[in-house]
Design a protein around this motif. Sequence first.
Motif, PDB file in Angstrom:
ATOM      1  N   HIS A  18     -25.729 -26.971   8.206  1.00 35.05           N
ATOM      2  CA  HIS A  18     -24.641 -25.995   8.353  1.00 35.05           C
ATOM      3  C   HIS A  18     -23.279 -26.676   8.481  1.00 35.05           C
ATOM      4  N   ARG A  19     -23.275 -27.916   8.954  1.00 32.62           N
ATOM      5  CA  ARG A  19     -22.019 -28.663   9.091  1.00 32.62           C
ATOM      6  C   ARG A  19     -21.637 -29.406   7.808  1.00 32.62           C
ATOM      7  N   GLY A  20     -22.437 -29.259   6.759  1.00 33.36           N
ATOM      8  CA  GLY A  20     -22.096 -29.873   5.477  1.00 33.36           C
ATOM      9  C   GLY A  20     -22.865 -31.128   5.120  1.00 33.36           C
ATOM     10  N   TRP A  21     -23.810 -31.537   5.936  1.00 34.44           N
ATOM     11  CA  TRP A  21     -24.651 -32.703   5.642  1.00 34.44           C
ATOM     12  C   TRP A  21     -25.856 -32.228   4.829  1.00 34.44           C
ATOM     13  N   HIS A  22     -25.619 -31.785   3.604  1.00 37.79           N
ATOM     14  CA  HIS A  22     -26.623 -31.074   2.804  1.00 37.79           C
ATOM     15  C   HIS A  22     -27.785 -31.945   2.332  1.00 37.79           C
ATOM     16  N   SER A  23     -27.575 -33.226   2.156  1.00 41.63           N
ATOM     17  CA  SER A  23     -28.673 -34.033   1.624  1.00 41.63           C
ATOM     18  C   SER A  23     -29.474 -34.759   2.707  1.00 41.63           C
ATOM     19  N   VAL A  24     -29.317 -34.352   3.956  1.00 41.79           N
ATOM     20  CA  VAL A  24     -30.171 -34.886   5.022  1.00 41.79           C
ATOM     21  C   VAL A  24     -31.536 -34.211   4.913  1.00 41.79           C
ATOM     22  N   ASP A  35     -49.128 -39.810  17.554  1.00 41.77           N
ATOM     23  CA  ASP A  35     -47.672 -39.699  17.587  1.00 41.77           C
ATOM     24  C   ASP A  35     -47.157 -38.953  16.367  1.00 41.77           C
ATOM     25  N   TRP A  36     -46.229 -38.039  16.599  1.00 43.38           N
ATOM     26  CA  TRP A  36     -45.495 -37.393  15.506  1.00 43.38           C
ATOM     27  C   TRP A  36     -44.217 -38.181  15.345  1.00 43.38           C
ATOM     28  N   ARG A  37     -43.952 -38.651  14.142  1.00 35.43           N
ATOM     29  CA  ARG A  37     -42.731 -39.411  13.865  1.00 35.43           C
ATOM     30  C   ARG A  37     -42.013 -38.748  12.709  1.00 35.43           C
ATOM     31  N   CYS A  38     -40.713 -38.860  12.713  1.00 35.53           N
ATOM     32  CA  CYS A  38     -39.923 -38.194  11.699  1.00 35.53           C
ATOM     33  C   CYS A  38     -38.880 -39.146  11.141  1.00 35.53           C
ATOM     34  N   TRP A  39     -38.929 -39.359   9.837  1.00 38.06           N
ATOM     35  CA  TRP A  39     -37.898 -40.125   9.142  1.00 38.06           C
ATOM     36  C   TRP A  39     -36.774 -39.177   8.801  1.00 38.06           C
ATOM     37  N   LEU A  40     -35.566 -39.641   8.911  1.00 40.07           N
ATOM     38  CA  LEU A  40     -34.392 -38.890   8.503  1.00 40.07           C
ATOM     39  C   LEU A  40     -33.775 -39.667   7.346  1.00 40.07           C
ATOM     40  N   ILE A  41     -33.648 -39.032   6.175  1.00 40.28           N
ATOM     41  CA  ILE A  41     -33.190 -39.720   4.973  1.00 40.28           C
ATOM     42  C   ILE A  41     -32.135 -38.889   4.254  1.00 40.28           C
ATOM     43  N   ASP A  89     -24.394 -41.660   6.780  1.00 40.28           N
ATOM     44  CA  ASP A  89     -23.553 -42.133   5.693  1.00 40.28           C
ATOM     45  C   ASP A  89     -22.854 -40.928   5.059  1.00 40.28           C
ATOM     46  N   PRO A  90     -21.564 -41.033   4.710  1.00 40.50           N
ATOM     47  CA  PRO A  90     -20.845 -39.898   4.120  1.00 40.50           C
ATOM     48  C   PRO A  90     -21.503 -39.331   2.854  1.00 40.50           C
ATOM     49  N   ARG A  91     -22.274 -40.149   2.144  1.00 42.14           N
ATOM     50  CA  ARG A  91     -22.956 -39.649   0.944  1.00 42.14           C
ATOM     51  C   ARG A  91     -23.978 -38.569   1.276  1.00 42.14           C
ATOM     52  N   ALA A  92     -24.347 -38.458   2.548  1.00 37.24           N
ATOM     53  CA  ALA A  92     -25.297 -37.416   2.950  1.00 37.24           C
ATOM     54  C   ALA A  92     -24.657 -36.034   2.905  1.00 37.24           C
ATOM     55  N   ARG A  93     -23.363 -35.967   2.602  1.00 35.18           N
ATOM     56  CA  ARG A  93     -22.687 -34.677   2.442  1.00 35.18           C
ATOM     57  C   ARG A  93     -22.826 -34.137   1.017  1.00 35.18           C
ATOM     58  N   GLN A  94     -23.424 -34.906   0.120  1.00 38.44           N
ATOM     59  CA  GLN A  94     -23.590 -34.438  -1.256  1.00 38.44           C
ATOM     60  C   GLN A  94     -24.584 -33.281  -1.312  1.00 38.44           C
ATOM     61  N   ALA A  95     -24.442 -32.484  -2.338  1.00 43.38           N
ATOM     62  CA  ALA A  95     -25.261 -31.277  -2.482  1.00 43.38           C
ATOM     63  C   ALA A  95     -26.737 -31.607  -2.709  1.00 43.38           C
ATOM     64  N   PRO A  97     -29.069 -28.524  -3.326  1.00 42.37           N
ATOM     65  CA  PRO A  97     -29.149 -27.065  -3.222  1.00 42.37           C
ATOM     66  C   PRO A  97     -30.540 -26.482  -3.011  1.00 42.37           C
ATOM     67  N   ALA A  98     -31.571 -27.139  -3.478  1.00 46.66           N
ATOM     68  CA  ALA A  98     -32.917 -26.581  -3.327  1.00 46.66           C
ATOM     69  C   ALA A  98     -33.504 -26.846  -1.939  1.00 46.66           C
ATOM     70  N   TYR A  99     -33.037 -27.894  -1.267  1.00 49.86           N
ATOM     71  CA  TYR A  99     -33.677 -28.291  -0.016  1.00 49.86           C
ATOM     72  C   TYR A  99     -33.348 -27.370   1.154  1.00 49.86           C
ATOM     73  N   GLY A 100     -32.102 -26.953   1.298  1.00 44.82           N
ATOM     74  CA  GLY A 100     -31.694 -26.128   2.443  1.00 44.82           C
ATOM     75  C   GLY A 100     -32.546 -24.881   2.614  1.00 44.82           C
ATOM     76  N   PRO A 101     -32.678 -24.037   1.570  1.00 46.20           N
ATOM     77  CA  PRO A 101     -33.525 -22.846   1.704  1.00 46.20           C
ATOM     78  C   PRO A 101     -34.998 -23.188   1.957  1.00 46.20           C
ATOM     79  N   TRP A 102     -35.477 -24.252   1.318  1.00 48.59           N
ATOM     80  CA  TRP A 102     -36.870 -24.661   1.535  1.00 48.59           C
ATOM     81  C   TRP A 102     -37.064 -25.096   2.990  1.00 48.59           C
ATOM     82  N   TYR A 103     -36.108 -25.847   3.536  1.00 46.80           N
ATOM     83  CA  TYR A 103     -36.202 -26.313   4.916  1.00 46.80           C
ATOM     84  C   TYR A 103     -36.180 -25.135   5.887  1.00 46.80           C
ATOM     85  N   GLU A 104     -35.354 -24.147   5.613  1.00 46.50           N
ATOM     86  CA  GLU A 104     -35.320 -22.940   6.451  1.00 46.50           C
ATOM     87  C   GLU A 104     -36.698 -22.276   6.476  1.00 46.50           C
ATOM     88  N   GLU A 105     -37.344 -22.191   5.317  1.00 45.99           N
ATOM     89  CA  GLU A 105     -38.681 -21.585   5.250  1.00 45.99           C
ATOM     90  C   GLU A 105     -39.699 -22.447   5.986  1.00 45.99           C
TER      91      GLU A 105
END
Length: 157
Positions: A18-24, A35-41, A89-95, A97-105
Amino acid sequence: MVLTPSCTFLQAVRVLHHRGWHSVRVFPELYAIGDWRCWLIASGYGSTRRPFRMTLHIGSEDWAMPFSHDPTVSLTAEQIADGLEPLLDPRARQADPAYGPWYEELLRQSGPTALPVFRGAGFPGGSGPAVIGQDGEVTVLDIAPEPPEPVRAGAVG
């Protein structure tokens, strides 16, 4: 199994979107020791050359995060997002578009009492995303596979 810190972390990724980091993107795994582990990419840069790749070993009962704070104190999703933003990294602000709605679901289907898992111990091979509940049971979700990453100019895969 207490899932609150991990679930709150996943909500923080929603806040980042929501803050614009769309490609996280997240890549949650379940290790054999439980253990549950989570990579952030950041999406679109290939598996070996990402602008950032952060692993979070979030315990079931503490709030350890990759930024300075008291791990015995509960955090909100907004506070976690505030702590993660300077590490991105600032490049994580790039679009992406398919991931955001999928992540919400994915979050909707996981709910507040389960964590998503993409691979790991007890995970049914060849299946789509699943969740692990508080009882440790792994259940495959009725959701499409994670969307492909967008191709970025100059990306090396």
